[in-house]
Scaffold this motif. Structure first.
Motif, mmCIF file in Angstrom:
data_model
loop_
_atom_site.group_PDB
_atom_site.id
_atom_site.type_symbol
_atom_site.label_atom_id
_atom_site.label_comp_id
_atom_site.label_asym_id
_atom_site.label_seq_id
_atom_site.Cartn_x
_atom_site.Cartn_y
_atom_site.Cartn_z
ATOM 1 N N ALA A 138 0.832 -1.207 0.000
ATOM 2 C CA ALA A 138 0.000 0.000 0.000
ATOM 3 C C ALA A 138 0.865 1.254 0.000
ATOM 4 O O ALA A 138 0.581 2.232 -0.710
ATOM 5 N N LEU A 139 1.953 1.231 0.794
ATOM 6 C CA LEU A 139 2.835 2.402 0.832
ATOM 7 C C LEU A 139 3.621 2.519 -0.469
ATOM 8 O O LEU A 139 3.869 3.635 -0.941
ATOM 9 N N ARG A 140 4.027 1.387 -1.061
ATOM 10 C CA ARG A 140 4.717 1.431 -2.352
ATOM 11 C C ARG A 140 3.826 2.100 -3.396
ATOM 12 O O ARG A 140 4.284 2.950 -4.170
ATOM 13 N N ALA A 141 2.547 1.716 -3.426
ATOM 14 C CA ALA A 141 1.626 2.293 -4.405
ATOM 15 C C ALA A 141 1.424 3.785 -4.161
ATOM 16 O O ALA A 141 1.413 4.593 -5.104
ATOM 17 N N LYS A 142 1.284 4.169 -2.907
ATOM 18 C CA LYS A 142 1.077 5.578 -2.570
ATOM 19 C C LYS A 142 2.298 6.415 -2.920
ATOM 20 O O LYS A 142 2.168 7.557 -3.391
ATOM 21 N N ASP A 143 3.492 5.844 -2.715
ATOM 22 C CA ASP A 143 4.719 6.589 -3.001
ATOM 23 C C ASP A 143 5.105 6.567 -4.478
ATOM 24 O O ASP A 143 5.985 7.317 -4.892
ATOM 25 N N GLY A 144 4.487 5.691 -5.264
ATOM 26 C CA GLY A 144 4.828 5.601 -6.685
ATOM 27 C C GLY A 144 6.110 4.834 -6.944
ATOM 28 O O GLY A 144 6.901 5.228 -7.802
ATOM 29 N N ASP A 145 6.322 3.726 -6.225
ATOM 30 C CA ASP A 145 7.533 2.915 -6.398
ATOM 31 C C ASP A 145 7.302 1.839 -7.458
ATOM 32 O O ASP A 145 6.355 1.045 -7.344
ATOM 33 N N LEU A 146 8.175 1.798 -8.451
ATOM 34 C CA LEU A 146 8.004 0.898 -9.593
ATOM 35 C C LEU A 146 9.180 -0.053 -9.739
ATOM 36 O O LEU A 146 10.306 0.272 -9.367
ATOM 37 N N CYS A 147 8.897 -1.213 -10.313
ATOM 38 C CA CYS A 147 9.931 -2.175 -10.698
ATOM 39 C C CYS A 147 9.898 -2.310 -12.212
ATOM 40 O O CYS A 147 8.830 -2.459 -12.815
ATOM 41 N N LEU A 148 11.051 -2.232 -12.843
ATOM 42 C CA LEU A 148 11.184 -2.321 -14.291
ATOM 43 C C LEU A 148 11.942 -3.599 -14.637
ATOM 44 O O LEU A 148 13.074 -3.796 -14.191
ATOM 45 N N THR A 149 11.312 -4.483 -15.415
ATOM 46 C CA THR A 149 11.927 -5.751 -15.804
ATOM 47 C C THR A 149 12.284 -5.722 -17.282
ATOM 48 O O THR A 149 11.459 -5.337 -18.108
ATOM 49 N N ARG A 150 13.518 -6.151 -17.597
ATOM 50 C CA ARG A 150 13.916 -6.294 -18.999
ATOM 51 C C ARG A 150 13.819 -7.764 -19.391
ATOM 52 O O ARG A 150 14.331 -8.638 -18.705
ATOM 53 N N LEU A 151 13.143 -8.025 -20.515
ATOM 54 C CA LEU A 151 12.985 -9.371 -21.046
ATOM 55 C C LEU A 151 13.623 -9.468 -22.421
ATOM 56 O O LEU A 151 13.732 -8.456 -23.139
ATOM 57 N N ASP A 152 14.021 -10.686 -22.811
ATOM 58 C CA ASP A 152 14.461 -10.880 -24.191
ATOM 59 C C ASP A 152 13.254 -11.270 -25.047
ATOM 60 O O ASP A 152 12.110 -11.283 -24.573
ATOM 61 N N ARG A 153 13.489 -11.616 -26.301
ATOM 62 C CA ARG A 153 12.388 -11.891 -27.219
ATOM 63 C C ARG A 153 11.567 -13.117 -26.813
ATOM 64 O O ARG A 153 10.416 -13.263 -27.226
ATOM 65 N N THR A 154 12.151 -13.998 -26.017
ATOM 66 C CA THR A 154 11.433 -15.202 -25.588
ATOM 67 C C THR A 154 10.682 -14.998 -24.284
ATOM 68 O O THR A 154 9.973 -15.895 -23.827
ATOM 69 N N GLY A 155 10.855 -13.834 -23.650
ATOM 70 C CA GLY A 155 10.218 -13.573 -22.369
ATOM 71 C C GLY A 155 11.088 -13.900 -21.173
ATOM 72 O O GLY A 155 10.622 -13.848 -20.034
ATOM 73 N N ARG A 156 12.360 -14.192 -21.403
ATOM 74 C CA ARG A 156 13.288 -14.497 -20.298
ATOM 75 C C ARG A 156 13.803 -13.206 -19.689
ATOM 76 O O ARG A 156 14.217 -12.296 -20.409
ATOM 77 N N GLU A 157 13.802 -13.125 -18.351
ATOM 78 C CA GLU A 157 14.302 -11.928 -17.685
ATOM 79 C C GLU A 157 15.803 -11.788 -17.888
ATOM 80 O O GLU A 157 16.568 -12.732 -17.672
ATOM 81 N N THR A 158 16.237 -10.580 -18.270
ATOM 82 C CA THR A 158 17.661 -10.301 -18.466
ATOM 83 C C THR A 158 18.140 -9.124 -17.622
ATOM 84 O O THR A 158 19.297 -8.717 -17.751
ATOM 85 N N GLY A 159 17.279 -8.573 -16.782
ATOM 86 C CA GLY A 159 17.695 -7.471 -15.917
ATOM 87 C C GLY A 159 16.498 -6.774 -15.298
ATOM 88 O O GLY A 159 15.347 -7.007 -15.676
ATOM 89 N N HIS A 160 16.790 -5.911 -14.321
ATOM 90 C CA HIS A 160 15.722 -5.166 -13.670
ATOM 91 C C HIS A 160 16.271 -3.886 -13.059
ATOM 92 O O HIS A 160 17.482 -3.750 -12.851
ATOM 93 N N MET A 161 15.375 -2.954 -12.772
ATOM 94 C CA MET A 161 15.679 -1.730 -12.040
ATOM 95 C C MET A 161 14.521 -1.437 -11.086
ATOM 96 O O MET A 161 13.411 -1.922 -11.285
ATOM 97 N N TYR A 162 14.797 -0.593 -10.085
ATOM 98 C CA TYR A 162 13.746 -0.060 -9.229
ATOM 99 C C TYR A 162 13.699 1.454 -9.412
ATOM 100 O O TYR A 162 14.738 2.127 -9.441
ATOM 101 N N LEU A 163 12.480 1.989 -9.523
ATOM 102 C CA LEU A 163 12.252 3.418 -9.722
ATOM 103 C C LEU A 163 11.372 3.905 -8.575
ATOM 104 O O LEU A 163 10.151 3.672 -8.568
#
Length: 325
Positions: free
Chosen positions: A89-114
């Motif tokens: 609830a606090l993450r949503a209120k503060d606007g905290d996001l997770c960014l996932t990078r995928l390749d063409r097959t949908g495999r995760e290749t990295g992430h960031m937090y914003l």
């Protein structure tokens, strides 16, 4: 979100300018549009993301073969520098996001937090050599004590494993429409344009810009239109050529209520609105996000997403339509 038509803001184009033959028609030449009634196809299904929350939106970097998906940060996570785990609830209120990078097959290749960025309603991607710059909202504020929403736009490079806050150095902010709130953006990779959705005096509008102009802080819109009346919850948007596409609907088993709407940038008129039956096999099936994919030299796709799964194990699904009319 409730929506309604509104008067043009001060300094924006007049209604006459949006008529055929006006500045918008000259700046945005007429092009073919996607057939929203054509059958769609699945690009990715049941893809896990770095967090297990609902996907909010996504963007393609087809030069480097990447798909970026953004979502709210999961509750109970404690990131470096935080004194304790933070609730969802606090993450949503503060606007905290997770960014996932995928390749063409949908495999995760990295992430960031914003952290402190917004709700992730829509994002854009800009290839730069072997890397990618993301266009997102930033400087989250809340006006409902529930969700944070971006008040400005920003551009930053994807750096795997990094955590950005609103105070991080290197964030380049943009304010195309002073005084607007709930600002988000997407990109047209074929025509090198940026589309911004924003709210002024309680009503949502869209502005289309040359991407290089925005990068150099020149904010003269090529076109601007009001958001038309929508019957269901707004869930994403994309632009390609001379048309703006909107996604709406709520979660639920098929047939559901997902719709695609097509708006002509040159006139502001709705030229198509269609019920979407694609993804009937998806469980939960909440429409989330849109993006343009360049699948080949002469193959461009209008992509739209569905979140699936159960709480604590949400998955990403992407479908597309590629027929032009």
């Amino acid at each position: 979100m409730p929506t309604r038509r509104t008067f043009l803001i001060s300094g924006a184009m007049t209604g006459a300018a949006l008529l055929a033959g006006g500045p918008a028609a000259a700046a945005v030449p007429r092009a073919d549009r996607f057939d929203c009634a054509a059958p769609g196809a699945r690009l990715l299904g049941g893809v896990p993301l770095h967090n297990a929350t609902v996907m909010q939106s996504f963007a393609f970097d087809d030069v480097n073969g990447c798909l970026y998906v953004v979502q709210l940060v999961a509750g109970g996570l404690q990131l470096p520098g935080e004194p304790e785990p933070v609730s969802g609830a606090l993450r949503a209120k503060d606007g905290d996001l997770c960014l996932t990078r995928l390749d063409r097959t949908g495999r995760e290749t990295g992430h960031m937090y914003l952290l402190g960025f917004g709700h992730g309603v829509q994002i854009g991607a800009e290839p730069q050599g072997r890397g990618t710059f993301l266009w997102t909202e930033v400087d989250s504020v809340t006006d409902d004590d529930i969700s944070g929403w971006g008040s400005r736009l920003c551009r930053f490079p994807f750096v795997d494993g990094s955590i950005l806050t609103r105070d991080s150095p290197g964030l380049v902010r943009h304010v195309p429409v002073p005084g607007a709130d709930r600002t988000t953006c997407g990109t047209d990779p074929v025509n090198r344009r940026l589309v911004m959705r924003h709210r002024v005096d309680g009503a949502f509008r869209y502005a289309l810009y040359d991407l290089n102009d925005v990068r150099h802080h020149r904010y003269r819109p090529l076109a601007e239109v009001a958001q038309p009346e929508l019957a269901y919850s707004f869930q994403g948007y994309a632009t390609y050529g001379s048309y703006l596409y909107l996604l709406e609907g709520t979660s639920g088993a098929a047939p559901g209520n997902t719709h695609l709407t097509c708006v002509d940038w040159r006139t502001g008129a709705v030229v198509d609105r269609q019920f979407v039956s694609d993804g009937a096999e998806v469980e939960f099936r909440e429409p989330e996000g849109m993006a343009i994919q360049v699948a080949g030299p002469k193959e461009v796709r209008l992509c739209f997403g569905f979140a699936s799964g159960v709480t604590g194990d949400r998955r990403a699904n992407v479908y597309y339509k590629d027929a032009l009319v």
